[in-house]
Scaffold this motif. Sequence first.
Motif: not given
Length: 255
Positions: A58-59, A68-69, A128-134
């Motif tokens: 969804x995001x 995202x934030x 990119x940002x969400x999986x990387x953060x996880x």
Amino acid sequence: MNGNYYAIDIWGLIAALVMVAIAAGISEIMRMGVGRTLLWSACRALLQLCAMGFIMEYVIRSNNPWLVLLLVAFMLIAAVQITLSRAKGVPKGLAGTVFLSLVVTMLIMISLVTELIIRPQPWYAPQLVVPLTGMLLGNTVSALAVGLSRFFESMKERRDEVGTTWEAARPSIVSSIRLGLLPTTASLASAGIVTVPGMMAGQIIAGGNPIDAAKYQFMILATIAALTLLADSIIMLMVYKRCFTALDQYQPVNG
């Protein structure tokens, strides 16, 4: 199969759960006492991963920086809770300190990766940002929990040593950071020879170019190493004085 991508259907998931169930059954037969926990953890992991998959879908489709934030903020809060639940023998009231160290280090690392290494368009690219953060948080949480546990344990063992607060705490700080970094350095040393790390394997299975997958995997490992060292160092510098009174005398911590 879709191109070079092999999808897993419901029967594949059931087969995976059956494998865990068999392992849990063997555990019960041998009276190891971990069968139910193993089965429950597997079911919980499946539900959590599917839920995160739907949320990320969804995001990504929304392509909204605020979403995202918001998701990253939620992951940070969860990381604080998991860190403190895993750390043993640490004093109460460290949630703010852990959260601050994670926010600072994650902002630095994510900014460097997105602005200098990958340079996606837009800068907040959800895929990119969400999986990387996880991935970064998952490794950092473990290192912080191990480091905090080791630090307070070491300070208790060395409580009779004399010196300034920094001189007394420094050996414990160094040993804690080294212990937290061990899994990361081991992963760096064995990557590509002994193991094919998760991100690289995932991209190749999904039909990605192996060379590009190797580049992404190295970026992840390098970032995890830098993030772990930085986060451990920051949090140790913020908490070591909790082991001392106003007169610079050692005081036991209440976990």
